[in-house]
Design an enzyme around this catalytic site. Structure first.
Site, PDB file in Angstrom:
ATOM      1  N   LYS A   1     -12.563  -9.000  -2.976  1.00  0.00           N
ATOM      2  CA  LYS A   1     -13.080  -9.359  -1.647  1.00  0.00           C
ATOM      3  C   LYS A   1     -12.094 -10.225  -0.885  1.00  0.00           C
ATOM      4  O   LYS A   1     -11.931 -10.077   0.322  1.00  0.00           O
ATOM      5  CB  LYS A   1     -14.432 -10.070  -1.761  1.00  0.00           C
ATOM      6  CG  LYS A   1     -15.548  -9.127  -2.158  1.00  0.00           C
ATOM      7  CD  LYS A   1     -16.919  -9.759  -1.957  1.00  0.00           C
ATOM      8  CE  LYS A   1     -18.011  -8.748  -2.298  1.00  0.00           C
ATOM      9  NZ  LYS A   1     -19.352  -9.297  -2.151  1.00  0.00           N
TER      10      LYS A   1
ATOM     11  N   LYS B   1     -16.544   2.596  -5.655  1.00  0.00           N
ATOM     12  CA  LYS B   1     -18.008   2.501  -5.611  1.00  0.00           C
ATOM     13  C   LYS B   1     -18.482   2.540  -4.162  1.00  0.00           C
ATOM     14  O   LYS B   1     -17.745   2.113  -3.257  1.00  0.00           O
ATOM     15  CB  LYS B   1     -18.499   1.227  -6.305  1.00  0.00           C
ATOM     16  CG  LYS B   1     -18.198  -0.060  -5.576  1.00  0.00           C
ATOM     17  CD  LYS B   1     -19.069  -1.225  -6.064  1.00  0.00           C
ATOM     18  CE  LYS B   1     -18.916  -2.401  -5.092  1.00  0.00           C
ATOM     19  NZ  LYS B   1     -19.850  -3.482  -5.299  1.00  0.00           N
TER      20      LYS B   1
ATOM     21  N   LYS C   1     -20.804  -1.606   0.999  1.00  0.00           N
ATOM     22  CA  LYS C   1     -20.900  -1.827   2.450  1.00  0.00           C
ATOM     23  C   LYS C   1     -19.566  -2.249   3.039  1.00  0.00           C
ATOM     24  O   LYS C   1     -19.280  -1.940   4.182  1.00  0.00           O
ATOM     25  CB  LYS C   1     -21.982  -2.847   2.778  1.00  0.00           C
ATOM     26  CG  LYS C   1     -21.745  -4.203   2.159  1.00  0.00           C
ATOM     27  CD  LYS C   1     -22.830  -5.173   2.551  1.00  0.00           C
ATOM     28  CE  LYS C   1     -22.631  -6.487   1.838  1.00  0.00           C
ATOM     29  NZ  LYS C   1     -23.142  -6.493   0.462  1.00  0.00           N
TER      30      LYS C   1
HETATM   31  N1  AQP Z   1     -22.214   1.502  -5.659  1.00  0.00           N
HETATM   32  C1  AQP Z   1     -23.094   0.853  -6.398  1.00  0.00           C
HETATM   33  N2  AQP Z   1     -23.594   1.422  -7.506  1.00  0.00           N
HETATM   34  C2  AQP Z   1     -24.518   0.776  -8.272  1.00  0.00           C
HETATM   35  N3  AQP Z   1     -24.978  -0.458  -7.990  1.00  0.00           N
HETATM   36  C3  AQP Z   1     -24.507  -1.082  -6.888  1.00  0.00           C
HETATM   37  N4  AQP Z   1     -24.750  -2.287  -6.327  1.00  0.00           N
HETATM   38  C4  AQP Z   1     -23.998  -2.426  -5.208  1.00  0.00           C
HETATM   39  N5  AQP Z   1     -23.241  -1.328  -5.023  1.00  0.00           N
HETATM   40  C5  AQP Z   1     -23.536  -0.460  -6.039  1.00  0.00           C
HETATM   41  C6  AQP Z   1     -25.717  -3.250  -6.856  1.00  0.00           C
HETATM   42  O1  AQP Z   1     -26.605  -3.620  -5.822  1.00  0.00           O
HETATM   43  C7  AQP Z   1     -27.088  -4.934  -6.092  1.00  0.00           C
HETATM   44  C8  AQP Z   1     -27.112  -5.757  -4.839  1.00  0.00           C
HETATM   45  O2  AQP Z   1     -25.877  -5.753  -4.212  1.00  0.00           O
HETATM   46  P1  AQP Z   1     -25.401  -6.953  -3.298  1.00  0.00           P
HETATM   47  O3  AQP Z   1     -25.738  -6.654  -1.906  1.00  0.00           O
HETATM   48  O4  AQP Z   1     -25.783  -8.232  -3.829  1.00  0.00           O
HETATM   49  O5  AQP Z   1     -23.949  -6.851  -3.710  1.00  0.00           O
HETATM   50  P2  AQP Z   1     -22.717  -6.293  -3.263  1.00  0.00           P
HETATM   51  O6  AQP Z   1     -22.012  -5.949  -4.529  1.00  0.00           O
HETATM   52  O7  AQP Z   1     -22.158  -7.323  -2.381  1.00  0.00           O
HETATM   53  O8  AQP Z   1     -23.048  -4.940  -2.419  1.00  0.00           O
HETATM   54  P3  AQP Z   1     -21.874  -4.070  -1.957  1.00  0.00           P
HETATM   55  O9  AQP Z   1     -22.275  -3.019  -1.013  1.00  0.00           O
HETATM   56  O10 AQP Z   1     -21.144  -3.627  -3.150  1.00  0.00           O
HETATM   57  O11 AQP Z   1     -21.097  -5.118  -1.108  1.00  0.00           O
HETATM   58  P4  AQP Z   1     -19.598  -5.446  -1.049  1.00  0.00           P
HETATM   59  O12 AQP Z   1     -18.967  -4.212  -0.459  1.00  0.00           O
HETATM   60  O13 AQP Z   1     -19.570  -6.601  -0.106  1.00  0.00           O
HETATM   61  O14 AQP Z   1     -19.145  -5.740  -2.430  1.00  0.00           O
HETATM   62  C9  AQP Z   1     -26.187  -5.521  -7.174  1.00  0.00           C
HETATM   63  O15 AQP Z   1     -26.906  -5.543  -8.377  1.00  0.00           O
HETATM   64  C10 AQP Z   1     -25.058  -4.551  -7.270  1.00  0.00           C
HETATM   65  O16 AQP Z   1     -24.566  -4.451  -8.584  1.00  0.00           O
END
Ligand code: AQP
Length: 332
Positions: free
Chosen positions: A112, A195, A198
């Site tokens: 990140k 993966k 967002k």
């Molecule tokens: N692609 C994915 N496959 C399976 N699980 C996923 N999670 C996120 N992306 C995938 C799971 O969703 C839960 C909540 O996510 P979050 O919003 O707390 O976390 P995040 O990782 O910030 O979501 P993003 O979209 O992956 O954001 P960025 O791009 O900012 O990193 C978690 O349990 C996560 O594992």
């Protein structure tokens, strides 16, 4: 009943299919068998810049989506992280127990901060995993249902809980990650080597649950596959097709071998057309239910207030014990 704890960020507005299949879907199932605590993690959200009005709106939106996905406030404790001040309080203690090098090894921070530019990343983003440690330990959670990307943070939680217990006496339950192999990682529809996320996905590769169903159908139909024509699960050599099969299988409850049989001799187009319909059938009522919760913010806020009260009762007890163990003079 064993206890589970998990959280989701209120940052992007809509949840995406990876969030749902990787995490939220398991949360719904676990509320039947576990003492379940689920939260909207607004403290985590501000590790990157947020517009205050949008953050407020997105926090309600996240809670509405969790209820629409099937969380039942009678069966689980649903709350907003900032409503329970013990999270930040325990995080400080845990910060002081974590080595700088240990925190530097967290790959999510590396990814990140690289995306943001190392100089503009906040210290909060750096200590994000330690706040997550506090989130989990406060509730003495046995299991933490998350996607594969969060495994390292649960490992850190185990290390810090063990360290604290060793240094100050048995205080924390050592938690385990709860990660379903099949849906641990849902991939980007345009680039199945990353993966679905967002911040890293392009709009075409990301299925937002609250998008217009027509837009969603189009994204599924234009998913990247490969030049071979066989519909077969092979994550290494056919990641795009395998990802589509995983999504299909999870949403319909049909096993992958059954799907392979069903699509024998058929073209990728057939799989994509069917899957577009399956995803649309899932998101259409989900969007409607989310809107119903949003239309009644008073009810929504009161569900969250009750959840926070239940969560605080547990969190306060753990924090009090932790402070005592650390040697803080009790306040009279
Ligand atoms: N692609 C994915 N496959 C399976 N699980 C996923 N999670 C996120 N992306 C995938 C799971 O969703 C839960 C909540 O996510 P979050 O919003 O707390 O976390 P995040 O990782 O910030 O979501 P993003 O979209 O992956 O954001 P960025 O791009 O900012 O990193 C978690 O349990 C996560 O594992």
């Amino acid at each position: 009943r064993p206890r589970v704890l998990s959280g989701i960020q209120p940052t992007a507005g809509s949840f995406h299919l990876g969030n749902y299949l990787g995490a939220v879907r398991q949360w719904v199932a676990l509320q039947e068998t576990h003492d379940a605590f689920y939260m909207v993690v607004d403290l985590h959200a501000i590790t990157v810049p947020q517009d205050p009005k949008e953050l407020t709106a997105n926090t309600r939106l996240a809670a509405a989506q969790l209820l629409a996905a099937g969380l039942d406030p009678e069966r689980c404790t649903l709350f907003v992280q900032s409503h329970v001040p013990e999270h930040a309080q325990l995080a400080w203690v845990m910060n002081c127990l974590t080595g700088f090098g240990e925190a530097s090894r967290m790959t999510q921070f590396k990814d990140k901060s690289a995306r943001q530019g190392a100089d503009s990343a906040s210290v909060g983003l750096f200590t994000y995993p330690i706040l997550q440690v506090a989130d989990i330990l406060l509730y003495q959670a046995h299991e933490v249902p998350v996607g594969e990307d969060q495994r390292q943070h649960v490992e850190l939680t185990r290390d810090l809980a063990t360290r604290f217990n060793g240094r100050f006496g048995e205080t924390f339950t050592i938690p385990k990650p709860y990660i379903l192999k099949e849906t641990a990682k849902i991939y980007d529809l345009q680039d199945p080597s990353i993966k679905m996320s967002k911040s890293a996905s392009t709009p075409k590769g990301l299925i937002n649950l609250l998008d217009e169903p027509k837009v969603t159908a189009k994204k599924v139909k234009s998913a990247v596959t490969d030049t071979d024509t066989v519909i077969r699960y092979d994550a290494e050599n056919k990641p795009g097709v395998s990802n589509l099969l995983t999504i299909h299988s999870t949403l319909t409850g049909t096993s992958i071998p059954e799907l392979e049989q069903q699509y024998e001799g058929k073209l990728y187009g057939a799989l994509k057309t069917d899957l577009a319909e399956i995803v649309v059938d899932f998101v259409t009522p989900f969007r409607e239910r989310t809107q119903q919760y949003l239309d009644d913010p008073e009810t929504l806020d009161s569900i969250l207030a009750k959840g926070a009260e239940k969560a605080r009762a547990v969190a306060a007890e753990t924090l009090c014990q932790t402070y005592e163990r650390v040697g803080f003079l009790p306040a009279k």
